[in-house]
Write a protein that holds these residues in place. Structure first.
Motif, PDB file in Angstrom:
ATOM      1  N   HIS A  75       0.859  -1.182   0.000  1.00  0.00           N
ATOM      2  CA  HIS A  75       0.000   0.000   0.000  1.00  0.00           C
ATOM      3  C   HIS A  75       0.891   1.225   0.000  1.00  0.00           C
ATOM      4  O   HIS A  75       1.931   1.259   0.672  1.00  0.00           O
ATOM      5  CB  HIS A  75      -0.923   0.002   1.226  1.00  0.00           C
ATOM      6  CG  HIS A  75      -2.080   0.946   1.120  1.00  0.00           C
ATOM      7  ND1 HIS A  75      -1.928   2.308   1.253  1.00  0.00           N
ATOM      8  CD2 HIS A  75      -3.398   0.723   0.890  1.00  0.00           C
ATOM      9  CE1 HIS A  75      -3.108   2.893   1.111  1.00  0.00           C
ATOM     10  NE2 HIS A  75      -4.013   1.955   0.877  1.00  0.00           N
ATOM     11  N   GLU A  76       0.464   2.247  -0.734  1.00  0.00           N
ATOM     12  CA  GLU A  76       1.291   3.450  -0.820  1.00  0.00           C
ATOM     13  C   GLU A  76       1.452   4.153   0.525  1.00  0.00           C
ATOM     14  O   GLU A  76       2.425   4.886   0.736  1.00  0.00           O
ATOM     15  CB  GLU A  76       0.717   4.428  -1.856  1.00  0.00           C
ATOM     16  CG  GLU A  76      -0.604   5.066  -1.490  1.00  0.00           C
ATOM     17  CD  GLU A  76      -1.798   4.250  -1.945  1.00  0.00           C
ATOM     18  OE1 GLU A  76      -2.927   4.750  -1.850  1.00  0.00           O
ATOM     19  OE2 GLU A  76      -1.586   3.105  -2.392  1.00  0.00           O
ATOM     20  N   ALA A  77       0.533   3.914   1.464  1.00  0.00           N
ATOM     21  CA  ALA A  77       0.655   4.524   2.788  1.00  0.00           C
ATOM     22  C   ALA A  77       1.856   3.962   3.557  1.00  0.00           C
ATOM     23  O   ALA A  77       2.320   4.585   4.512  1.00  0.00           O
ATOM     24  CB  ALA A  77      -0.625   4.312   3.589  1.00  0.00           C
ATOM     25  N   LEU A  78       2.353   2.805   3.138  1.00  0.00           N
ATOM     26  CA  LEU A  78       3.472   2.164   3.836  1.00  0.00           C
ATOM     27  C   LEU A  78       4.805   2.455   3.167  1.00  0.00           C
ATOM     28  O   LEU A  78       5.835   1.936   3.604  1.00  0.00           O
ATOM     29  CB  LEU A  78       3.247   0.646   3.881  1.00  0.00           C
ATOM     30  CG  LEU A  78       1.919   0.187   4.490  1.00  0.00           C
ATOM     31  CD1 LEU A  78       1.773  -1.321   4.355  1.00  0.00           C
ATOM     32  CD2 LEU A  78       1.809   0.611   5.936  1.00  0.00           C
ATOM     33  N   PRO A 102       1.662   7.760  -5.770  1.00  0.00           N
ATOM     34  CA  PRO A 102       0.659   7.090  -6.600  1.00  0.00           C
ATOM     35  C   PRO A 102       0.011   5.933  -5.848  1.00  0.00           C
ATOM     36  O   PRO A 102       0.555   5.405  -4.881  1.00  0.00           O
ATOM     37  CB  PRO A 102       1.488   6.577  -7.776  1.00  0.00           C
ATOM     38  CG  PRO A 102       2.834   6.328  -7.186  1.00  0.00           C
ATOM     39  CD  PRO A 102       3.034   7.409  -6.147  1.00  0.00           C
ATOM     40  N   ARG A 103      -1.166   5.567  -6.313  1.00  0.00           N
ATOM     41  CA  ARG A 103      -1.837   4.381  -5.759  1.00  0.00           C
ATOM     42  C   ARG A 103      -1.049   3.140  -6.175  1.00  0.00           C
ATOM     43  O   ARG A 103      -0.853   2.874  -7.346  1.00  0.00           O
ATOM     44  CB  ARG A 103      -3.275   4.288  -6.265  1.00  0.00           C
ATOM     45  CG  ARG A 103      -4.205   5.323  -5.657  1.00  0.00           C
ATOM     46  CD  ARG A 103      -5.541   5.345  -6.382  1.00  0.00           C
ATOM     47  NE  ARG A 103      -6.204   4.053  -6.325  1.00  0.00           N
ATOM     48  CZ  ARG A 103      -7.079   3.685  -5.390  1.00  0.00           C
ATOM     49  NH1 ARG A 103      -7.368   4.509  -4.407  1.00  0.00           N
ATOM     50  NH2 ARG A 103      -7.650   2.505  -5.421  1.00  0.00           N
ATOM     51  N   TYR A 104      -0.582   2.402  -5.183  1.00  0.00           N
ATOM     52  CA  TYR A 104       0.236   1.218  -5.440  1.00  0.00           C
ATOM     53  C   TYR A 104      -0.187   0.162  -4.434  1.00  0.00           C
ATOM     54  O   TYR A 104       0.293   0.148  -3.298  1.00  0.00           O
ATOM     55  CB  TYR A 104       1.712   1.574  -5.277  1.00  0.00           C
ATOM     56  CG  TYR A 104       2.645   0.792  -6.175  1.00  0.00           C
ATOM     57  CD1 TYR A 104       2.319  -0.478  -6.635  1.00  0.00           C
ATOM     58  CD2 TYR A 104       3.870   1.317  -6.555  1.00  0.00           C
ATOM     59  CE1 TYR A 104       3.166  -1.183  -7.450  1.00  0.00           C
ATOM     60  CE2 TYR A 104       4.741   0.609  -7.379  1.00  0.00           C
ATOM     61  CZ  TYR A 104       4.372  -0.633  -7.819  1.00  0.00           C
ATOM     62  OH  TYR A 104       5.221  -1.332  -8.633  1.00  0.00           O
ATOM     63  N   ARG A 105      -1.066  -0.744  -4.844  1.00  0.00           N
ATOM     64  CA  ARG A 105      -1.701  -1.625  -3.873  1.00  0.00           C
ATOM     65  C   ARG A 105      -1.746  -3.064  -4.377  1.00  0.00           C
ATOM     66  O   ARG A 105      -2.142  -3.333  -5.500  1.00  0.00           O
ATOM     67  CB  ARG A 105      -3.124  -1.137  -3.559  1.00  0.00           C
ATOM     68  CG  ARG A 105      -3.153   0.280  -3.026  1.00  0.00           C
ATOM     69  CD  ARG A 105      -4.539   0.785  -2.751  1.00  0.00           C
ATOM     70  NE  ARG A 105      -4.496   2.163  -2.290  1.00  0.00           N
ATOM     71  CZ  ARG A 105      -5.572   2.874  -1.951  1.00  0.00           C
ATOM     72  NH1 ARG A 105      -6.777   2.332  -2.041  1.00  0.00           N
ATOM     73  NH2 ARG A 105      -5.449   4.120  -1.539  1.00  0.00           N
ATOM     74  N   TYR A 106      -1.327  -3.956  -3.497  1.00  0.00           N
ATOM     75  CA  TYR A 106      -1.466  -5.400  -3.722  1.00  0.00           C
ATOM     76  C   TYR A 106      -2.202  -5.975  -2.517  1.00  0.00           C
ATOM     77  O   TYR A 106      -1.881  -5.655  -1.373  1.00  0.00           O
ATOM     78  CB  TYR A 106      -0.100  -6.082  -3.815  1.00  0.00           C
ATOM     79  CG  TYR A 106       0.678  -5.837  -5.072  1.00  0.00           C
ATOM     80  CD1 TYR A 106       1.051  -4.562  -5.469  1.00  0.00           C
ATOM     81  CD2 TYR A 106       1.071  -6.906  -5.858  1.00  0.00           C
ATOM     82  CE1 TYR A 106       1.781  -4.345  -6.603  1.00  0.00           C
ATOM     83  CE2 TYR A 106       1.826  -6.701  -7.008  1.00  0.00           C
ATOM     84  CZ  TYR A 106       2.181  -5.415  -7.370  1.00  0.00           C
ATOM     85  OH  TYR A 106       2.905  -5.213  -8.505  1.00  0.00           O
ATOM     86  N   ASP A 107      -3.178  -6.810  -2.787  1.00  0.00           N
ATOM     87  CA  ASP A 107      -3.845  -7.578  -1.737  1.00  0.00           C
ATOM     88  C   ASP A 107      -3.977  -9.004  -2.251  1.00  0.00           C
ATOM     89  O   ASP A 107      -5.058  -9.463  -2.610  1.00  0.00           O
ATOM     90  CB  ASP A 107      -5.211  -6.978  -1.396  1.00  0.00           C
ATOM     91  CG  ASP A 107      -5.103  -5.695  -0.595  1.00  0.00           C
ATOM     92  OD1 ASP A 107      -4.766  -5.774   0.598  1.00  0.00           O
ATOM     93  OD2 ASP A 107      -5.319  -4.612  -1.169  1.00  0.00           O
ATOM     94  N   PRO A 145       0.606   2.303 -10.574  1.00  0.00           N
ATOM     95  CA  PRO A 145       0.580   3.511 -11.403  1.00  0.00           C
ATOM     96  C   PRO A 145       1.350   3.315 -12.697  1.00  0.00           C
ATOM     97  O   PRO A 145       2.188   2.433 -12.820  1.00  0.00           O
ATOM     98  CB  PRO A 145       1.291   4.529 -10.512  1.00  0.00           C
ATOM     99  CG  PRO A 145       2.288   3.707  -9.759  1.00  0.00           C
ATOM    100  CD  PRO A 145       1.653   2.350  -9.551  1.00  0.00           C
ATOM    101  N   PHE A 146       1.028   4.133 -13.651  1.00  0.00           N
ATOM    102  CA  PHE A 146       1.870   4.237 -14.836  1.00  0.00           C
ATOM    103  C   PHE A 146       1.880   5.702 -15.269  1.00  0.00           C
ATOM    104  O   PHE A 146       0.942   6.452 -15.001  1.00  0.00           O
ATOM    105  CB  PHE A 146       1.399   3.315 -15.952  1.00  0.00           C
ATOM    106  CG  PHE A 146       0.062   3.658 -16.558  1.00  0.00           C
ATOM    107  CD1 PHE A 146      -0.022   4.272 -17.782  1.00  0.00           C
ATOM    108  CD2 PHE A 146      -1.109   3.343 -15.888  1.00  0.00           C
ATOM    109  CE1 PHE A 146      -1.246   4.580 -18.337  1.00  0.00           C
ATOM    110  CE2 PHE A 146      -2.345   3.646 -16.446  1.00  0.00           C
ATOM    111  CZ  PHE A 146      -2.419   4.261 -17.674  1.00  0.00           C
ATOM    112  N   LEU A 147       2.955   6.095 -15.878  1.00  0.00           N
ATOM    113  CA  LEU A 147       3.187   7.503 -16.192  1.00  0.00           C
ATOM    114  C   LEU A 147       2.680   7.826 -17.590  1.00  0.00           C
ATOM    115  O   LEU A 147       2.952   7.101 -18.541  1.00  0.00           O
ATOM    116  CB  LEU A 147       4.674   7.828 -16.088  1.00  0.00           C
ATOM    117  CG  LEU A 147       5.060   9.305 -16.167  1.00  0.00           C
ATOM    118  CD1 LEU A 147       4.506  10.053 -14.974  1.00  0.00           C
ATOM    119  CD2 LEU A 147       6.577   9.447 -16.218  1.00  0.00           C
ATOM    120  N   VAL A 148       1.921   8.906 -17.693  1.00  0.00           N
ATOM    121  CA  VAL A 148       1.417   9.386 -18.972  1.00  0.00           C
ATOM    122  C   VAL A 148       2.036  10.746 -19.246  1.00  0.00           C
ATOM    123  O   VAL A 148       1.928  11.665 -18.438  1.00  0.00           O
ATOM    124  CB  VAL A 148      -0.115   9.503 -18.969  1.00  0.00           C
ATOM    125  CG1 VAL A 148      -0.590  10.125 -20.276  1.00  0.00           C
ATOM    126  CG2 VAL A 148      -0.748   8.141 -18.776  1.00  0.00           C
TER     127      VAL A 148
END
Length: 246
Positions: A75-78, A102-107, A145-148
């Motif tokens: 999680h991006e909060a970590l 960025p939002r970066y999350r795995y569950d 995330p991915f960059l545009v």
């Protein structure tokens, strides 16, 4: 590369033989019993690849019931923002959208269960030495995330003013000459409405005046089920079914 590398999964090639690059099946990590990599001196059955061959064998059940469970969270909060995003943020004085993490999350979760096949109330496989099963399940949702980086019409351009544009100036379709001072004499309301759908530039960089970091969601649910039947000491039959939904 994928096109040069071969992969077999329980003795069967897992490569798309028409396309040559993609694998049909990606085995669950907790279902793998053995991995072997061959780089030279292939047997004939592995001769279809020009590079290395990866040989994967899956687990089978045993005379005792056993299982496993695993969970992975990100999680991006970590975490902290990445170095390159912070550098871009500092260069813009804290105004870049890359300043935010960025939002970066795995569950992700994984489960396995294996053992003998028993039929309650009967003597079927009572010695637990003939028929076995093994089941694995992976639930793999992710948001990353991915960059545009793109070029969008500026506020001036949306109003027909191309005097400060780096692109070629608009040309009068009747006289085939650029409009004086890059000013359009008329902006059609439909064109203006279409231009308004695009986001405004958020940085002053030629030909890449917009940078964004949207979140991309992806989810893979997959399972493998395998059965093994032992006929005798030297005779064994195995069958596996794999399914993945993305």
């Amino acid at each position: 590369s994928d096109q040069l590398m071969g992969m077999s999964y329980d003795g069967v090639s897992s490569k798309d033989t028409g396309f040559g690059a993609a694998n049909y099946v990606t085995p669950s990590l907790d279902s793998i019993a053995e991995v072997k990599i061959q780089t030279s001196n292939y047997q004939a059955e592995y001769g279809r690849a020009g590079g290395a061959n990866i040989i994967v064998v899956t687990k089978s059940g045993s005379s005792r019931f056993s299982g496993s469970a695993a969970y992975f969270k990100r999680h991006e909060a970590l975490t902290e923002n990445s170095w390159d995003r912070r550098r871009t943020c500092d260069a813009t004085g804290g105004t870049s959208p890359l300043c935010a993490k960025p939002r970066y999350r795995y569950d992700n979760s994984a489960f396995t269960l294996g053992g003998p096949v028993l039929v309650p109330g009967t003597t079927f496989n009572e010695k637990r030495d003939k028929l076995f099963f093994f089941y694995s399940l992976d639930l793999l949702p992710r948001t990353d995330p991915f960059l545009v980086s793109s070029t969008m019409p500026s506020a001036l351009e949306r109003n027909g003013d191309f005097s400060q544009s780096l692109f070629p100036r608009p040309v009068d379709p009747f006289f085939q000459q650029p409009f004086p001072n890059g000013q359009l004499p008329f902006v059609h309301p439909i064109g203006a409405a279409i231009a308004a759908l695009y986001p405004l530039p958020n940085r002053d960089v030629p030909f890449a005046n917009l940078v964004s970091s949207p979140a991309r969601q992806d989810e893979v649910d997959q399972f493998d089920v395998r059965g093994d039947h032992v006929f005798s000491t030297g005779s064994r039959l195995a069958a596996r079914y794999s399914f993945a939904d993305r």
